[in-house]
Design an enzyme around this catalytic site. Structure first.
Site, PDB file in Angstrom:
ATOM      1  N   ASP A  10       1.327 141.524  33.235  1.00  0.00           N
ATOM      2  CA  ASP A  10       0.600 140.693  32.273  1.00  0.00           C
ATOM      3  C   ASP A  10       1.139 139.267  32.344  1.00  0.00           C
ATOM      4  O   ASP A  10       2.337 139.037  32.163  1.00  0.00           O
ATOM      5  CB  ASP A  10       0.812 141.268  30.864  1.00  0.00           C
ATOM      6  CG  ASP A  10      -0.244 140.779  29.886  1.00  0.00           C
ATOM      7  OD1 ASP A  10      -0.850 139.727  30.157  1.00  0.00           O
ATOM      8  OD2 ASP A  10      -0.463 141.435  28.856  1.00  0.00           O
ATOM      9  N   ASP A 104      -5.980 138.211  32.864  1.00  0.00           N
ATOM     10  CA  ASP A 104      -4.529 137.993  32.998  1.00  0.00           C
ATOM     11  C   ASP A 104      -3.717 139.288  32.988  1.00  0.00           C
ATOM     12  O   ASP A 104      -2.513 139.276  32.746  1.00  0.00           O
ATOM     13  CB  ASP A 104      -4.029 137.077  31.870  1.00  0.00           C
ATOM     14  CG  ASP A 104      -4.383 137.599  30.485  1.00  0.00           C
ATOM     15  OD1 ASP A 104      -5.014 138.680  30.390  1.00  0.00           O
ATOM     16  OD2 ASP A 104      -4.043 136.931  29.497  1.00  0.00           O
ATOM     17  N   GLU A 105      -4.377 140.420  33.265  1.00  0.00           N
ATOM     18  CA  GLU A 105      -3.711 141.713  33.081  1.00  0.00           C
ATOM     19  C   GLU A 105      -4.113 142.688  34.188  1.00  0.00           C
ATOM     20  O   GLU A 105      -5.297 142.832  34.494  1.00  0.00           O
ATOM     21  CB  GLU A 105      -4.138 142.267  31.721  1.00  0.00           C
ATOM     22  CG  GLU A 105      -3.407 143.471  31.257  1.00  0.00           C
ATOM     23  CD  GLU A 105      -3.983 144.011  29.941  1.00  0.00           C
ATOM     24  OE1 GLU A 105      -3.423 144.992  29.462  1.00  0.00           O
ATOM     25  OE2 GLU A 105      -4.986 143.475  29.430  1.00  0.00           O
TER      26      GLU A 105
END
Length: 405
Positions: A10, A104-105
């Protein structure tokens, strides 16, 4: 069955980190990214602002009052998408199978890689490579399933890593607050607090039936997660470039009311699919096929969005510009392309809190009762438009035959 090794990565305060990478003067200073207007919402905030109570999703007005010294930036969806793609490429080149959960993960399945090299060392080196090549801070959690790894990443932040050895899942989770479990939102957290349940350890000591009687079916899932049990699979990443739907009419038509209703229903359905798949579109196209089989299409570039109230007027405008021949129409289609993975968050740069709450509520109802449980009045009678599945589950697109209306 052999133990699995699932990595959760993350990017820390992603939008904030990108802004700092572009302007180092922002380093170490309180920074908020989001909608600038009176009714704007916080899309991301730096760790320096969090001790003042600022968090993503709150009204910008409130955030400014809590932390008046913060720098506020509107944010730029295409810049964030570019950086997200860079990180995706690094992971793609290093890992055999991974899932992109959002902008973003990421999840990666490292099971079986210990034959070649230590999994823990591989994960640490991958993280260092991402930091070095992208210039962005990233944290990870590594355990035998997605849920424990995601919670571990949350505990590792900012810019660190936590590895949970096999068999230690319950021990790791026990002292943490129950709202660290994915799926435990504010309402569920309140219910648990009212029961006197604050730490995950308490759930671990309860019989599953007790939690089920209070929280229904979700109770069983939460109980399993509290005990470190989860078998959610990794959904391999396929970049999907567009999403579209079209309708061939049983009989060619110039019924403008019907055509308009069909177009709006299509745009509404596709926009819902985007939001469900955490996607935003930047190009809207409309296609018309006349009764003589001549086909025309027109497209327009727009700012990234997944909101009906922005997309429907664009579709209507394109149709008006296209439909010039006054001939009978055989088929109409709508396509959204230029897609990016982005939490609905990226929209927060332009949307007011009321609008976001409205979409969240509508989508929750659709999720629970089906896509046609909430419709615009104008689209009544177009019930056959809409999909059952999620087009962004990582599977390659299914080609649908034209369905007649």
């Amino acid at each position: 069955m052999k133990n699995k090794s699932i990595l959760h990565l993350d990017l820390d305060a992603f939008f904030v980190s990108v802004e700092r990478k572009q302007n180092s003067e922002l380093n170490g200073k309180p920074l908020i990214v989001g909608g600038m207007g009176d009714r704007g919402v916080v899309a991301a905030c730096s760790y320096e602002t969090r001790k003042f109570g600022v968090h993503s999703g709150m009204a910008m007005k409130v955030a400014r009052q809590l932390c008046p010294q913060a720098t506020v930036i509107k944010g730029n969806a295409s810049t964030y998408t570019k950086h997200s793609k860079e990180v995706t490429e690094i992971i793609k080149n290093q890992v055999p199978s991974f899932e992109k959960a959002s902008v973003d993960e990421f999840y990666a399945d490292l099971s079986g890689m210990d034959k070649f090299f230590g999994i823990n060392q591989f994960a640490s080196e991958l993280r260092q490579t991402i930091i070095k090549e992208s210039g962005l801070p990233i944290s990870f959690g590594l355990s035998q399933n997605k849920v424990v790894s995601k919670i571990a990443t949350g505990e590792a932040k900012p810019n660190a890593e936590i590895i949970i050895p096999h068999g230690n899942e319950k021990i790791f989770l026990a002292p943490l607050s129950v709202n660290k479990i994915p799926m435990v939102g504010n309402k569920t957290f309140q219910k648990l607090l009212n029961l006197g349940v604050r730490e995950i350890k308490t759930i671990q000591e309860m019989p599953v039936e007790m939690l089920e009687s209070v929280l229904g079916k979700a109770g069983r899932t939460i109980w399993k997660r509290a005990n470190g049990l989860d078998d959610t699979p990794i959904i391999p990443y396929h970049e999907r470039k567009s999403i579209s739907t079209e309708r061939t009419f049983g009989r060619d038509t110039i019924d403008m009311v019907r055509l308009h209703a069909t177009l709006v229903a299509m745009a509404e359905s596709l926009a819902y699919q985007l939001r469900r798949g955490n996607k935003l579109t930047s190009v809207v196209s409309v296609k018309i096929r006349y009764s003589d089989y001549q086909t025309h299409s027109k497209q327009v570039k727009i700012s990234y969005t997944s909101a009906d109230h922005i997309l429907i007027p664009k579709v209507e405008m394109l149709f008006k510009q296209l439909y010039s021949r006054r001939l009978l129409i055989r088929l109409i289609g709508v396509k959204f392309s230029g897609l990016v993975g982005g939490n609905y968050q990226i929209n927060l740069f332009d949307d007011s809190e009321e609008m976001l709450n409205l979409y969240n509520s509508i989508d929750k109802i659709k999720e629970r009762f089906g896509e046609h449980s909430v419709m615009r009045a104008v689209t009544m009678g177009t019930k056959t438009i809409g999909r059952m599945g999620n087009p962004f589950n990582g599977e390659p697109p299914i080609v649908l035959a034209h369905r007649k209306q």
